[in-house]
Design a protein around this motif. Structure first.
Motif, PDB file in Angstrom:
ATOM      1  N   GLN A  83       0.852  -1.190   0.000  1.00 16.45           N
ATOM      2  CA  GLN A  83       0.000   0.000   0.000  1.00 16.45           C
ATOM      3  C   GLN A  83       0.882   1.232   0.000  1.00 16.45           C
ATOM      4  O   GLN A  83       1.888   1.283   0.730  1.00 16.45           O
ATOM      5  N   GLY A  84       0.509   2.219  -0.803  1.00 21.29           N
ATOM      6  CA  GLY A  84       1.315   3.426  -0.842  1.00 21.29           C
ATOM      7  C   GLY A  84       0.542   4.616  -1.332  1.00 21.29           C
ATOM      8  O   GLY A  84      -0.671   4.541  -1.571  1.00 21.29           O
ATOM      9  N   ARG A  85       1.256   5.722  -1.481  1.00 24.36           N
ATOM     10  CA  ARG A  85       0.639   6.960  -1.954  1.00 24.36           C
ATOM     11  C   ARG A  85       1.585   7.627  -2.934  1.00 24.36           C
ATOM     12  O   ARG A  85       2.774   7.794  -2.651  1.00 24.36           O
ATOM     13  N   LYS A  92       5.391   6.793  -1.972  1.00 29.05           N
ATOM     14  CA  LYS A  92       5.753   6.438  -0.600  1.00 29.05           C
ATOM     15  C   LYS A  92       5.101   5.108  -0.236  1.00 29.05           C
ATOM     16  O   LYS A  92       3.878   4.958  -0.317  1.00 29.05           O
ATOM     17  N   LEU A  93       5.904   4.145   0.157  1.00 35.33           N
ATOM     18  CA  LEU A  93       5.368   2.871   0.649  1.00 35.33           C
ATOM     19  C   LEU A  93       4.870   3.074   2.071  1.00 35.33           C
ATOM     20  O   LEU A  93       5.624   3.489   2.955  1.00 35.33           O
ATOM     21  N   GLU A  94       3.586   2.779   2.288  1.00 35.64           N
ATOM     22  CA  GLU A  94       2.990   2.988   3.608  1.00 35.64           C
ATOM     23  C   GLU A  94       2.842   1.705   4.399  1.00 35.64           C
ATOM     24  O   GLU A  94       2.911   1.731   5.635  1.00 35.64           O
ATOM     25  N   ALA A  95       2.616   0.585   3.737  1.00 30.74           N
ATOM     26  CA  ALA A  95       2.425  -0.673   4.467  1.00 30.74           C
ATOM     27  C   ALA A  95       2.614  -1.853   3.524  1.00 30.74           C
ATOM     28  O   ALA A  95       2.411  -1.751   2.310  1.00 30.74           O
ATOM     29  N   LEU A  96       3.012  -2.976   4.120  1.00 30.53           N
ATOM     30  CA  LEU A  96       3.050  -4.261   3.425  1.00 30.53           C
ATOM     31  C   LEU A  96       2.112  -5.200   4.180  1.00 30.53           C
ATOM     32  O   LEU A  96       2.329  -5.490   5.363  1.00 30.53           O
ATOM     33  N   GLY A 109      11.163 -12.790  -2.761  1.00 31.73           N
ATOM     34  CA  GLY A 109      10.885 -11.680  -3.651  1.00 31.73           C
ATOM     35  C   GLY A 109       9.443 -11.224  -3.647  1.00 31.73           C
ATOM     36  O   GLY A 109       9.080 -10.292  -4.384  1.00 31.73           O
ATOM     37  N   ASP A 110       8.599 -11.811  -2.810  1.00 35.65           N
ATOM     38  CA  ASP A 110       7.176 -11.481  -2.847  1.00 35.65           C
ATOM     39  C   ASP A 110       6.916 -10.024  -2.476  1.00 35.65           C
ATOM     40  O   ASP A 110       6.114  -9.337  -3.111  1.00 35.65           O
ATOM     41  N   ARG A 111       7.580  -9.529  -1.436  1.00 40.15           N
ATOM     42  CA  ARG A 111       7.379  -8.145  -1.017  1.00 40.15           C
ATOM     43  C   ARG A 111       7.914  -7.173  -2.069  1.00 40.15           C
ATOM     44  O   ARG A 111       7.279  -6.154  -2.370  1.00 40.15           O
ATOM     45  N   LEU A 112       9.067  -7.499  -2.628  1.00 42.09           N
ATOM     46  CA  LEU A 112       9.629  -6.642  -3.665  1.00 42.09           C
ATOM     47  C   LEU A 112       8.739  -6.647  -4.906  1.00 42.09           C
ATOM     48  O   LEU A 112       8.513  -5.598  -5.525  1.00 42.09           O
ATOM     49  N   ASP A 113       8.204  -7.803  -5.278  1.00 41.15           N
ATOM     50  CA  ASP A 113       7.305  -7.875  -6.429  1.00 41.15           C
ATOM     51  C   ASP A 113       6.057  -7.024  -6.212  1.00 41.15           C
ATOM     52  O   ASP A 113       5.579  -6.352  -7.130  1.00 41.15           O
ATOM     53  N   ALA A 114       5.514  -7.052  -4.996  1.00 37.22           N
ATOM     54  CA  ALA A 114       4.347  -6.223  -4.702  1.00 37.22           C
ATOM     55  C   ALA A 114       4.685  -4.742  -4.877  1.00 37.22           C
ATOM     56  O   ALA A 114       3.874  -3.966  -5.404  1.00 37.22           O
ATOM     57  N   VAL A 115       5.868  -4.340  -4.454  1.00 35.52           N
ATOM     58  CA  VAL A 115       6.286  -2.944  -4.584  1.00 35.52           C
ATOM     59  C   VAL A 115       6.514  -2.576  -6.050  1.00 35.52           C
ATOM     60  O   VAL A 115       6.174  -1.462  -6.479  1.00 35.52           O
ATOM     61  N   LEU A 116       7.063  -3.487  -6.831  1.00 33.61           N
ATOM     62  CA  LEU A 116       7.234  -3.230  -8.264  1.00 33.61           C
ATOM     63  C   LEU A 116       5.871  -3.017  -8.938  1.00 33.61           C
ATOM     64  O   LEU A 116       5.717  -2.134  -9.789  1.00 33.61           O
ATOM     65  N   CYS A 117       4.886  -3.812  -8.542  1.00 37.80           N
ATOM     66  CA  CYS A 117       3.530  -3.629  -9.061  1.00 37.80           C
ATOM     67  C   CYS A 117       2.938  -2.301  -8.585  1.00 37.80           C
ATOM     68  O   CYS A 117       2.192  -1.639  -9.321  1.00 37.80           O
ATOM     69  N   GLY A 175     -12.600   3.800  -2.798  1.00 37.16           N
ATOM     70  CA  GLY A 175     -11.577   4.538  -3.502  1.00 37.16           C
ATOM     71  C   GLY A 175     -11.577   6.014  -3.109  1.00 37.16           C
ATOM     72  O   GLY A 175     -12.248   6.399  -2.138  1.00 37.16           O
ATOM     73  N   PRO A 176     -10.797   6.796  -3.846  1.00 41.10           N
ATOM     74  CA  PRO A 176     -10.124   6.390  -5.082  1.00 41.10           C
ATOM     75  C   PRO A 176      -8.798   5.686  -4.826  1.00 41.10           C
ATOM     76  O   PRO A 176      -8.014   6.103  -3.972  1.00 41.10           O
ATOM     77  N   TRP A 177      -8.560   4.609  -5.571  1.00 39.00           N
ATOM     78  CA  TRP A 177      -7.269   3.945  -5.586  1.00 39.00           C
ATOM     79  C   TRP A 177      -7.056   3.263  -6.937  1.00 39.00           C
ATOM     80  O   TRP A 177      -8.006   2.984  -7.672  1.00 39.00           O
ATOM     81  N   VAL A 178      -5.796   3.031  -7.232  1.00 37.02           N
ATOM     82  CA  VAL A 178      -5.399   2.308  -8.442  1.00 37.02           C
ATOM     83  C   VAL A 178      -4.500   1.169  -8.014  1.00 37.02           C
ATOM     84  O   VAL A 178      -3.584   1.361  -7.199  1.00 37.02           O
ATOM     85  N   GLY A 179      -4.762  -0.032  -8.527  1.00 35.84           N
ATOM     86  CA  GLY A 179      -3.981  -1.193  -8.146  1.00 35.84           C
ATOM     87  C   GLY A 179      -3.335  -1.888  -9.328  1.00 35.84           C
ATOM     88  O   GLY A 179      -3.912  -1.952 -10.423  1.00 35.84           O
ATOM     89  N   GLY A 180      -2.133  -2.391  -9.105  1.00 39.56           N
ATOM     90  CA  GLY A 180      -1.434  -3.238 -10.080  1.00 39.56           C
ATOM     91  C   GLY A 180      -1.404  -4.656  -9.548  1.00 39.56           C
ATOM     92  O   GLY A 180      -0.918  -4.897  -8.435  1.00 39.56           O
ATOM     93  N   PHE A 181      -1.909  -5.606 -10.337  1.00 39.18           N
ATOM     94  CA  PHE A 181      -2.104  -6.973  -9.881  1.00 39.18           C
ATOM     95  C   PHE A 181      -1.253  -7.933 -10.704  1.00 39.18           C
ATOM     96  O   PHE A 181      -1.375  -7.981 -11.932  1.00 39.18           O
TER      97      PHE A 181
END
Length: 274
Positions: A25-27, A34-38, A233-241, A55-61
């Motif tokens: 989660q970020g902004r 800014k990464l706010e939470a994992l 790499g799961d946390r890093l992949d989430a951040v890349l998304c 929302g409003p939010w936009v997500g990458g899956f």
């Protein structure tokens, strides 16, 4: 300056304590994300509840939103996206595996699988693969959650435009930064120093804004260390998304090319070949 809530999702079709769905989660504000939470979810139900967050939010899956048109037409499946997804969701995993295996077995070596147009420019696996990685099952588990949540899927299905879901692919951004070096593995025996260095290099590049997305990732020291320490790499992949979603959120077209095939979908930020 206005900001936008963004999320990035590293998906598991059968989440568990060992292999949960990971959500970053970020902004996004200007060129800074800014990464706010994992967050982690050990059930699909728990993750599905997150998608209903207002929302409003936009997500990458990180799972496919469509299937290769060549495959769909060969099988005689519906070519309207929503009907296709409902047909696909009604199948059992064994049916999917057997149907796709039969398709592959009837084709020549080197052309076993059908591919989407976005696969080559993104460097992604075909969405009909049922092993290594099992993205066919990820589509089967993930898209119904998006439909149930009523989110907006640009170019595919109208929904709540305050909650926008886009197909992302972390490898696309990672490999632009470090080449085809491996940076993760679920097998503890393969948690090598080389993969650790690769994760360090990715995180450093993201924090310095050295990507074609022109975004800079803002982390706390603890977050920085957590992304590097996670050898799966799961946390890093989430951040890349997360970053791919933030990039798309600043564009009227959501970073998607005009006229992409609605049967296949498109991976956000992937260039169109030619």
């Amino acid at each position: 300056m206005s900001s936008l809530e963004v999320i990035g999702v590293d998906f598991s079709s059968r989440p568990s304590r060992r292999k949960p769905v990971v959500v970053a989660q970020g902004r996004a504000t200007g060129a800074t994300v800014k990464l706010e939470a994992l967050l982690t979810f050990e059930t699909l139900e728990g993750f599905g509840a997150l998608l209903k967050h207002p929302g409003p939010w936009v997500g990458g899956f990180d799972f496919p939103f469509g299937l290769p048109r060549e495959l769909v037409e060969h099988l005689g499946w519906p070519t309207e996206w929503l009907k296709l997804m409902r047909h696909y969701a009604a199948l059992e995993r064994a049916q999917i595996r057997d149907t796709f295996a039969a398709f592959c077995n009837a084709r020549p070596v080197g052309r076993k699988f059908a591919h989407r147009e976005c696969d080559a420019p993104a460097g992604s696996s075909t969405s009909m693969k049922w092993v290594n990685p099992p993205v066919a099952y990820m589509l089967h588990a993930g898209v119904p959650l998006l439909l149930e949540a009523g989110v907006h899927l640009p170019g595919l299905l109208e929904g709540d435009r305050a909650r926008v879901a886009l197909e992302a692919y972390p490898g696309l951004l990672a490999w632009e930064l470090i080449g085809r070096r491996s940076y993760k593995n679920d097998d503890a025996a393969k948690h090598t120093p080389e993969r650790l260095i690769a994760r360090k290099d990715i995180v450093a590049a993201l924090e310095q804004g050295r990507t074609r997305l022109n975004l800079r990732l803002k982390l706390t020291p603890a977050q920085h260390d957590a992304l590097i320490a996670d050898a799966s790499g799961d946390r890093l992949d989430a951040v890349l998304c997360l970053l791919q979603a933030a990039w798309a959120g600043g564009r009227e077209d959501w970073g998607l090319p005009a006229g992409f095939d609605p049967v296949e979908g498109w991976i956000v930020s992937a260039p169109r070949a030619g």
